[in-house]
Design a protein around this motif. Structure first.
Motif, PDB file in Angstrom:
ATOM      1  N   TYR A 283       0.742  -1.266   0.049  1.00  0.00           N
ATOM      2  CA  TYR A 283      -0.036   0.059  -0.174  1.00  0.00           C
ATOM      3  C   TYR A 283       0.766   1.241  -0.006  1.00  0.00           C
ATOM      4  O   TYR A 283       1.962   1.310   0.467  1.00  0.00           O
TER       5      TYR A 283
ATOM      6  N   LYS B 245      -7.363   4.763   4.099  1.00  0.00           N
ATOM      7  CA  LYS B 245      -7.240   3.569   3.644  1.00  0.00           C
ATOM      8  C   LYS B 245      -8.585   2.749   3.436  1.00  0.00           C
ATOM      9  O   LYS B 245      -8.993   2.120   2.189  1.00  0.00           O
TER      10      LYS B 245
ATOM     11  N   ILE C  57      -2.554   1.097  -4.582  1.00  0.00           N
ATOM     12  CA  ILE C  57      -2.210  -0.281  -4.113  1.00  0.00           C
ATOM     13  C   ILE C  57      -1.199  -0.719  -5.305  1.00  0.00           C
ATOM     14  O   ILE C  57      -1.148  -0.332  -6.535  1.00  0.00           O
TER      15      ILE C  57
END
Length: 300
Positions: free
Chosen positions: A275, A282, A288
């Motif tokens: 991440y 988040k 990602i």
């Protein structure tokens, strides 16, 4: 483009107490964006509004400067490790910044880029034409990808082009963009089934050939997906069609629905996930990086 990035820019602007934004042809360019681009090697021609990176990539600074700043200064799309013959599938081409960044790499043989919004697509073509030495490596498509083949109508605003979505009303979803609704104009966009389109690319690049008899190794497949909400449909579609596992590396922005669904699909298809996002964001929005470790082991 991530809303958190925009907020980060605004916060940085306030802390520095800069004189203000300079409005140039309806594009807001903050002084520090220019400074940050110069820090990573960009030069700027004030007369033509063309900026050039240290390795010669040219872009028009009037086309979504926030996007240029995000791509070339944040480092999210940088790829570390071994340089292998690769192709990039750029879903959500926007103004072509990532497509050009990868096309400039010697080990990238081809870029397949998709952008559904016509005004943004035309800006991307304009940027690509500024780079004739890279133009032949980039194949562009004036449509988006999703679950189904369909035609949709949306309100498009050039001042918020980096946040335009084919799956949600961005003007209602976030107050940052609500003010742009008055300027928005209707745009008809075409969406095509992601699995059908990407399978054709994979077949062309030799990835699926000889799967039963013993895999024929082809080019490394890199997928970049920044679609302001339709990433969920795209990843689900690729997973159900057994195409997700054919991809080596994924750069993916997620918006509005969090990361759990995407995380599960990626892990189920052999990816390890990294991440690069603000922790408190988040659940809603983020970035990602994922590597298909199963495929890497199988190749070795």
């Amino acid at each position: 483009m991530r809303i958190s990035i925009i907020q980060e820019i605004i916060d940085k602007f306030r802390k520095k107490k800069t004189k203000g934004f300079c409005k140039i042809q309806n594009t807001l360019i903050n002084d520090f964006i220019i400074k940050d681009l110069k820090k990573v090697g960009f030069t700027i021609n004030d007369e033509s509004n063309i900026i050039a990176s240290s390795n010669g990539i040219k872009l028009n600074i009037l086309f979504q400067p926030f996007v240029i700043w995000e791509v070339f200064t944040k480092g999210d799309y940088l790829l570390q490790g071994k340089e292998e013959n690769s192709i990039l599938i750029d879903i959500g081409m926007n103004i072509g910044a990532v497509s050009l960044m990868y096309a400039a790499k010697e080990w990238v043989e081809k870029v397949y880029a998709f952008e559904p919004f016509k005004p943004t697509y035309e800006e991307a073509l304009s940027n690509i034409k500024l780079n004739p030495e890279l133009e032949s490596k980039i194949i562009t498509f004036p449509f988006g990808l999703g679950k189904n083949d369909e035609e949709k109508e949306f309100l498009y605003c050039s001042d918020a082009a980096g946040a335009m979505s084919t799956t949600c009303d961005v003007y209602s979803s976030n107050p940052i963009f609500a003010k742009y609704k008055e300027k928005a104009k209707k745009e008809v966009v075409n969406i095509k089934n992601a699995a059908c389109i990407i399978e054709e690319i994979i077949r062309k690049e030799g990835r699926k050939e000889g799967r039963k008899e013993g895999r024929k190794e082809g080019k490394r497949i890199i997928l970049k997906c920044d679609t302001e909400g339709s990433e969920y449909d795209i990843i689900e579609c690729l997973a159900k069609s057994n195409l997700l596992k054919e991809i080596d590396i994924i750069f993916l922005e997620y918006h509005y629905k969090g990361c759990e669904i995407l995380e599960k699909e990626l892990k189920d298809n052999g990816f390890i996930i990294f991440y690069s996002t603000i922790p408190e964001m988040k659940e809603n929005i983020g970035f990602i990086k994922a590597v298909n470790i199963y495929k890497k082991i199988r190749k070795e």
